[in-house]
Motif scaffolding. Structure first.
Motif, PDB file in Angstrom:
ATOM      1  N   GLY A  71     -14.665  41.999   8.701  1.00  0.00           N
ATOM      2  CA  GLY A  71     -15.126  40.958   9.617  1.00  0.00           C
ATOM      3  C   GLY A  71     -13.981  40.340  10.391  1.00  0.00           C
ATOM      4  N   MET A  72     -12.853  40.133   9.723  1.00  0.00           N
ATOM      5  CA  MET A  72     -11.675  39.579  10.390  1.00  0.00           C
ATOM      6  C   MET A  72     -11.190  40.519  11.490  1.00  0.00           C
ATOM      7  N   VAL A  73     -11.072  41.811  11.174  1.00  0.00           N
ATOM      8  CA  VAL A  73     -10.607  42.784  12.158  1.00  0.00           C
ATOM      9  C   VAL A  73     -11.579  42.852  13.329  1.00  0.00           C
ATOM     10  N   ALA A  80      -9.084  40.554  21.293  1.00  0.00           N
ATOM     11  CA  ALA A  80      -8.105  41.394  21.977  1.00  0.00           C
ATOM     12  C   ALA A  80      -8.733  42.258  23.061  1.00  0.00           C
ATOM     13  N   GLY A  81     -10.060  42.266  23.140  1.00  0.00           N
ATOM     14  CA  GLY A  81     -10.740  43.107  24.115  1.00  0.00           C
ATOM     15  C   GLY A  81     -10.662  44.583  23.761  1.00  0.00           C
ATOM     16  N   LEU A 132      -3.339  45.370  15.998  1.00  0.00           N
ATOM     17  CA  LEU A 132      -4.228  45.560  17.148  1.00  0.00           C
ATOM     18  C   LEU A 132      -3.454  45.536  18.457  1.00  0.00           C
ATOM     19  N   ALA A 133      -2.388  44.745  18.509  1.00  0.00           N
ATOM     20  CA  ALA A 133      -1.537  44.731  19.708  1.00  0.00           C
ATOM     21  C   ALA A 133      -0.902  46.097  19.920  1.00  0.00           C
ATOM     22  N   ALA A 210       0.508  37.416  18.107  1.00  0.00           N
ATOM     23  CA  ALA A 210       0.424  35.967  17.964  1.00  0.00           C
ATOM     24  C   ALA A 210      -0.586  35.383  18.948  1.00  0.00           C
ATOM     25  N   GLU A 211      -0.628  35.927  20.140  1.00  0.00           N
ATOM     26  CA  GLU A 211      -1.582  35.447  21.137  1.00  0.00           C
ATOM     27  C   GLU A 211      -3.015  35.812  20.745  1.00  0.00           C
ATOM     28  N   ILE A 212      -3.201  36.979  20.144  1.00  0.00           N
ATOM     29  CA  ILE A 212      -4.535  37.406  19.745  1.00  0.00           C
ATOM     30  C   ILE A 212      -5.088  36.523  18.628  1.00  0.00           C
TER      31      ILE A 212
END
Length: 319
Positions: A71-73, A80-81, A132-133, A210-212
């Motif tokens: 769920g977190m991912v 993150a789109g 994810l980044a 960090a932004e995500i």
């Protein structure tokens, strides 16, 4: 600037591969070397994720077997789109994680049981956002290409030592010495370039991760814990597959990675300092935030409130 640097390093690695091929077989050797590299990269493009996950015996999980982690991912992927990646858990006590896959549509993230147990929910979110980044920036494909070419350079350089360069007969002793130098120096140069590519992408993934997740301090706190864990807990699978070390968020082979030519990752303290500076620019101070990250005073956020327990985030053999 980081994308330009990465492109230049990849070009340098490809050029080095061509030089080694030319040294061994002249123009014919150059063509053969490039064809071999192309074949290896094509194979890696389609199979690198499967090979990496199999090397660590990673087990895919879903909402039933690891509901909180998946769920977190999923929520981070939305932020993150990105399409939802496959999620894997590796039964290993060392805290670490990596991402793999040829593109965002065929990506996977993997976390060790040690990471899930050691980190708070916020810190784990920071790590997953970092991975994810990498997927968003197509770093997983870039690092697959660099690892493949670097490995091919080492192999073909050793091949040249046994079979000789095309100019050895006409060069006398210098040809022999040149071949020996190539066998020694070419793989080192390839390793340096590969590691430089990896380090340049880590800083970018830290910032974007960090932004995500929304808070740089979650990731900086996670990096500190992971580095300490890596320093004290060995990863036998990583020792067996050292070529995969660059995939992980922290070098699994050593907890004392130096920020120099021979490190797969930037020094952890440099990454933490950069994240702390980013946090200050966003209005948060490390001293204030450190009191609740992973501690008793937990503030509400996108992934739960103060009453949420620490991990493990899932059930079954990983809980």
């Amino acid at each position: 600037m980081n994308y330009m640097k990465t492109g230049m390093l990849l070009a340098a690695l490809t050029a080095l591969f061509g030089v080694v091929g030319y040294f061994i077989g002249g123009a014919t050797g150059l063509v053969i070397a490039l064809l071999v590299a192309g074949g290896m990269n094509l194979f890696s493009y389609w199979n690198a994720d499967k090979l990496a996950l199999a090397a660590y015996n990673a087990q895919q999980v879903d909402e039933r077997t690891a509901p909180e982690l998946v769920g977190m991912v999923r929520e981070l992927a939305v932020r993150a789109g990105l399409p939802m990646p496959r999620v894997y858990i590796i039964d290993n006590p060392q805290p670490n994680a990596f991402a793999t896959g040829r593109n965002p549509e065929n990506a996977a993230v993997a976390a060790t049981t040690g990471l899930i147990r050691m980190l708070s929910r916020e810190e784990l979110a920071g790590v997953m956002a970092h991975e994810l980044a990498h997927i968003k920036n197509h770093d997983t494909l870039t690092m697959t290409v660099t690892a493949t070419i670097a490995g091919a350079i080492s192999t073909i350089a050793q091949f040249g030592f046994f079979f000789g360069g095309s100019h050895r007969e006409n060069s006398g002793g210098f040809g022999v010495i040149g071949t020996i130098l190539m066998v020694i120096l070419a793989p080192i140069a390839a390793m340096i370039i590969q590691m430089a590519v990896s380090r340049s992408r880590e800083y970018v993934a830290d910032r974007q991760g960090a932004e995500i997740c929304g808070n740089p301090l979650w990731l900086s706190a996670a990096l500190a814990k992971i580095a300490q864990g890596v320093d004290h807990i060995p990863n036998e699978e990583a020792e067996t597959h050292p070529a995969t070390a660059h995939m992980f968020i922290v070098n699994p082979l050593s907890g004392r990675s130096m920020d120099n030519l021979f490190s797969t990752h930037p020094a952890t303290e440099n990454r933490i300092a950069a994240l702390d500076q980013l946090a200050r620019s966003m209005g948060a101070t490390p001293a204030r935030e450190a009191s609740f990250i992973g501690g008793a005073r937990r503030t509400a956020g996108p992934w739960g409130g103060a009453g949420r327990p620490r991990g493990p985030w899932g059930r079954g053999p990983w809980g």
